[in-house]
Write an enzyme that holds these catalytic residues in place. Structure first.
Site, mmCIF file in Angstrom:
data_model
loop_
_atom_site.group_PDB
_atom_site.id
_atom_site.type_symbol
_atom_site.label_atom_id
_atom_site.label_comp_id
_atom_site.label_asym_id
_atom_site.label_seq_id
_atom_site.Cartn_x
_atom_site.Cartn_y
_atom_site.Cartn_z
ATOM 1 N N TRP A 365 0.977 -1.162 0.119
ATOM 2 C CA TRP A 365 -0.063 -0.003 0.042
ATOM 3 C C TRP A 365 0.923 1.317 -0.009
ATOM 4 O O TRP A 365 0.188 2.349 -0.126
ATOM 5 C CB TRP A 365 -0.883 0.033 1.434
ATOM 6 C CG TRP A 365 -0.519 0.333 2.422
ATOM 7 C CD1 TRP A 365 0.903 0.101 2.889
ATOM 8 C CD2 TRP A 365 -0.985 1.228 3.585
ATOM 9 N NE1 TRP A 365 1.102 0.601 3.986
ATOM 10 C CE2 TRP A 365 0.052 1.418 4.499
ATOM 11 C CE3 TRP A 365 -2.086 1.985 3.413
ATOM 12 C CZ2 TRP A 365 -0.232 2.179 5.517
ATOM 13 C CZ3 TRP A 365 -2.285 2.779 4.474
ATOM 14 C CH2 TRP A 365 -1.395 2.945 5.694
ATOM 15 N N ASP A 366 2.183 0.884 -0.072
ATOM 16 C CA ASP A 366 3.033 2.295 0.053
ATOM 17 C C ASP A 366 2.869 3.160 -0.944
ATOM 18 O O ASP A 366 3.114 4.531 -0.938
ATOM 19 C CB ASP A 366 4.426 1.802 0.305
ATOM 20 C CG ASP A 366 4.716 0.933 1.363
ATOM 21 O OD1 ASP A 366 4.093 -0.045 1.361
ATOM 22 O OD2 ASP A 366 5.770 1.365 2.252
ATOM 23 N N GLU A 504 -0.621 -2.431 12.315
ATOM 24 C CA GLU A 504 0.266 -3.930 11.805
ATOM 25 C C GLU A 504 0.424 -4.826 13.507
ATOM 26 O O GLU A 504 0.737 -6.039 13.268
ATOM 27 C CB GLU A 504 1.463 -3.899 11.184
ATOM 28 C CG GLU A 504 1.187 -3.408 9.975
ATOM 29 C CD GLU A 504 2.545 -3.396 8.955
ATOM 30 O OE1 GLU A 504 3.672 -3.606 9.235
ATOM 31 O OE2 GLU A 504 2.530 -3.184 7.676
ATOM 32 N N LYS A 625 2.415 0.579 16.188
ATOM 33 C CA LYS A 625 3.682 0.754 15.217
ATOM 34 C C LYS A 625 3.792 1.872 14.689
ATOM 35 O O LYS A 625 4.796 2.520 14.493
ATOM 36 C CB LYS A 625 3.641 -0.550 14.103
ATOM 37 C CG LYS A 625 4.955 -0.538 13.376
ATOM 38 C CD LYS A 625 4.927 -1.766 12.266
ATOM 39 C CE LYS A 625 6.019 -1.676 11.413
ATOM 40 N NZ LYS A 625 6.097 -2.730 10.359
#
Length: 808
Positions: A365-366, A504, A625
């Site tokens: 998805w970056d 995540e 995260k």
């Protein structure tokens, strides 16, 4: 022939390292990677090989191969971005009984490494003395050609400083490589290549051909090596070609004279079976070299190609030399990963660029953080990258159907054909244990694809893309979200269960064997947005295309009515104080002792690994995260969020954003380089000082390798693009809504003036922003009239012109 070190300086377009430090080499090699969007090679010295210090990896977009490995008696399968043969090898020795030169075999008196961002070149300058007292100077320059995508060049200027005599120069192509960069992958099979053929086509051109053992991609490299005296005449040399399996080298025997330089030129050509308009790859590679000019001519062409790129991609930040330099570095690495040379390659954006093997080069998805920057600079690249997703639409449909859903379920990690490539287990380097990996439950990747299509369309007004490709993607993603949602009669709301959000870390509830968490706020709200936008997309299309899609996809009025209902009745979890909960039940988790863990492990914590090594789990704690809920504030303006909340009939207090930022800021470990980027963005309007401080930390994530060893495995491309986009859209206040380009700057106190160039709906325009004014200069073009609003004033541009707006 000009000296390679002519006109060196410490401008904001050079990255310069002084001295040789083996411990720094892995980081330098990643940051000094050269590429052109067709292939890239890490910045390892050409005299080195894969060892405990160096790793000269070469990668091509989409160059994947699949292998099986035996881990703990279990056969697992992984697809990797392949490390291809090393085209760099160039070294020398004095006699056949002496060692070959490398920075590790001599006493270095001078060592300087220069990455020139302006021209896309990497230079080494070294003076050294061997164990017999012979002093030598080598100036080495290389580049991968941005204008001639199959070519790369490497040139030495070798000068004996206190000796004369014979030398042997070795130029080679080395296919004896494997995927060996990432330590935690080394227990897995990394032998992706089968050697096919080596040979030479002319006296000075050698070639090597390999294939991937599963995906059957053929790649051929050819190298032309020539040596010239200082007067540019060919140097007399005896050549001996040495061939081994997957390796070929030419040894050139020459004589040197004290203080008389020799020029060694190595031009390399690389072709694959995936190329368009191609024949056989060895023929293509050798033929390219027969026609290729000398390096001086290629270098002139290289400088021109990069000059044109910088005219589109430059940023100017006044009074911030270090920020300016790093922004140039980030744009440079983005363009080495994706460029015009990539358009016909059927590729996405690897999160770690073409700079290493982390994440196995998969597409994730970056891209959500990369597309906005490209949309305003070279939108044809975004279109090409979105087509990577469209070509894998059938694979996403199959994945949804096999999981019991409708529509298209795109994988968390995608590779060659669009199947789910996320690993099932991964190695925790702290505990040494292999642990289960269920990050494939991050279903929100589909929402990111739909959002990227919407952003691309708003910026470009590319109706043809939406008509033929984008609309179908959006509708099938919306259908998936609707089928994933379940109605809860007690809540009188729809829910999405068993997923993982952007965070995540939270993959399950404490002590639960059920995978995933329920009602992740980001996932649920993004599903609402996709459903709403899908319905709007149908309205945008003309009647014939709308009817075609509804017929082809068998979209009934009843199904569309259900989409509307789900988009109005989705459940969003809140905590008692009205702050959006990251997921349902988040407020029941324990608080983490952040002071203790940060004191022991540093600021950027990988809490999942740390706690697992302590036989604990991050699932037990209010510890993230990276930004999760705050991603909503990154993607949507306050007005857009208000509209979504009103659609859901939830109250929306603008102060909710500030309170959510404060709450999650103290509970985020920043274990991802994207995290501080998002925090910087969402604080830009409410707390500019904190925004700038977070931005400065995000900016140096790779430059200083703040995560302690991740950058050598590959740069973080999304974080790099995101830092550029903060300047381009966030601090400048550039935003497109309802066919209007809004420019409402919010410069931090430390940022005095910002200027850059953007492309909006086929118009090029230059923006200069400072504290007192905004200047817009439109270039002459052939785009349609566009509407712009700045500081409450709305106006239209259709051709060349300028306007200055003074802020009140």
């Amino acid at each position: 022939m000009e000296s390679i070190d002519k006109n060196f300086n410490t401008t904001d377009r050079q990255l310069i390292y002084e001295g040789y430090n083996p411990e720094e080499e892995p980081l330098r090699e990643a940051l000094c990677t050269l590429g052109n969007g067709y292939f890239a090679t890490r910045g390892a010295h050409e005299s080195t090989t894969d060892d405990s210090i160096h790793y000269p990896g070469t990668y091509i977009p989409g160059g994947y191969n699949r292998l099986e490995s035996n881990v703990r008696g279990q056969i697992i399968e992984n697809e990797d971005l392949v490390n291809w043969p090393n085209w760099l090898p160039l070294t020398f020795r004095y006699t056949e009984d002496e060692v070959w030169f490398s920075p590790d075999t001599v006493e270095l008196t001078t060592y300087r490494q220069i990455l020139d961002l302006k021209t896309g070149t990497l230079t080494y300058i070294h003076e050294f003395m061997d164990d017999r007292g012979r002093k030598t100077r080598i100036e080495s320059m290389r580049f991968i050609h941005m204008g001639k995508r199959h070519l790369a060049s490497l040139r030495w200027r070798l000068t004996p400083l206190n000796w004369s005599g014979d030398i042997i120069i070795r130029s080679a192509l080395d296919g004896r490589v494997s995927n060996n960069l990432v330590a935690r992958y080394r227990q897995l099979n990394g032998n992706h290549l089968q050697p096919l053929k080596t040979g030479y086509s002319t006296e000075n051109i050698i070639y090597l051909k390999v294939r991937t053992v599963q995906s059957d991609i053929h790649l051929a490299q050819a190298a032309r090596t020539e040596v010239f005296d200082a007067d540019d005449s060919p140097a007399a040399a005896k050549r001996i070609t040495r061939q081994e399996e997957a390796y070929i080298a030419q040894d050139l025997f020459l004589s040197c004279r004290k203080n008389h330089p020799l020029y060694v030129e190595k031009v390399v050509s690389l072709h694959t079976s995936r190329d368009v308009a191609t024949s056989e790859s060895i023929y293509q590679s050798t033929n390219s070299l027969v026609k290729a000019p000398r390096i001086d001519t290629l270098y002139t062409m290289q400088k021109r190609a990069w000059k044109h790129l910088w005219e589109r991609f430059d940023h100017r930040v006044e009074d911030h030399k270090q920020t300016q330099k790093i922004l140039h570095l980030h744009a440079f690495h983005l363009l080495q990963t994706i460029s015009i040379n990539s358009i016909d390659l059927d590729t996405g954006i690897p999160p770690r660029g073409l700079h290493g093997e982390a994440y196995r080069g998969h597409i994730m998805w970056d891209e959500l953080f990369v597309f906005p920057f490209l949309n305003y600079r070279l939108p044809v690249l975004t279109r090409s990258l979105l087509m990577y997703r469209y070509r894998r639409l059938d694979a996403a449909r199959n994945a949804a159907r096999e999981a019991g859903y409708k529509g298209a379920m795109f994988p968390w990690q995608s590779g060659s054909d669009g199947r789910e490539e996320s690993q099932s287990i991964h190695l925790n380097p702290l505990s040494g244990r292999w642990v289960s990996d269920i990050t494939h439950l991050q279903r929100h990747v589909g929402a990111a694809i739909a959002y990227s299509i919407q952003q691309y369309y708003q910026t470009t007004d590319d109706k043809e893309f939406l008509y033929f490709f984008g609309a179908e993607l959006i509708l099938e993603i919306a259908r998936f979200w609707c089928s994933l949602a379940e109605y809860n009669p007690d809540k009188k709301r729809y829910e999405i269960k068993g997923v993982i959000g952007p965070d995540e870390y939270h993959t399950a509830y404490p002590s639960s064997e059920r995978q995933g968490i329920d009602n992740n706020a980001y996932t649920n709200i993004m599903a609402v947005w996709v459903l709403k936008y899908a319905l709007k997309t149908l309205d945008i299309l003309d009647t014939p295309r709308r009817e075609e899609l509804c017929e082809d996809l068998q979209l009934s009025p009843a199904e569309l009515q259900l989409w509307d209902e789900v988009s109005r009745k989705m459940f969003v979890p809140f905590m008692e104080d009205g702050i959006i909960a990251q997921f349902e039940g988040y407020d029941q988790l324990k608080e983490l002792d952040w002071v203790t863990y940060r004191t022991k492990h540093g600021e950027n914590l990988r809490l999942d690994r740390i706690l697992e090594s302590e036989n604990d789990s991050v699932n037990n704690y209010k510890a993230s995260k990276q930004a999760d809920v705050l991603m909503l504030f990154y993607l949507f303006s306050s007005a857009e969020l208000r509209s979504l909340f009103e659609r859901l009939e939830y109250p929306f207090d603008p102060d909710l954003i500030r309170r959510a930022i404060d709450y999650y800021r103290s509970r985020t470990s920043h274990g991802s380089t994207l995290s501080r980027l998002v925090f910087s963005w969402v604080q830009a309007r409410s707390d500019r000082d904190s925004s700038w401080k977070a931005y400065e930390k995000a900016l140096v994530s790779d430059f200083r390798d703040v995560q302690g060893g991740t950058t050598p495995e590959g740069i973080h491309l999304a974080a790099m693009a995101g830092t550029l986009d903060i300047m381009q859209r966030c601090y400048s206040g550039v935003e497109v809504r309802d066919d209007v380009l809004y420019i409402n700057p919010h410069l931090p106190e430390d940022l005095h003036e910002l200027s850059f160039r953007i492309r909006y709906r086929s118009h090029w325009m230059d923006l200069t922003i400072n504290r007192t004014s905004l200047r817009i200069c439109f270039e002459g073009g052939w785009g349609n009239p566009v509407t712009i609003e700045a500081d409450g004033e709305r106006f239209t541009f259709s051709e060349k012109g300028s306007k200055t707006i003074s802020f009140t």
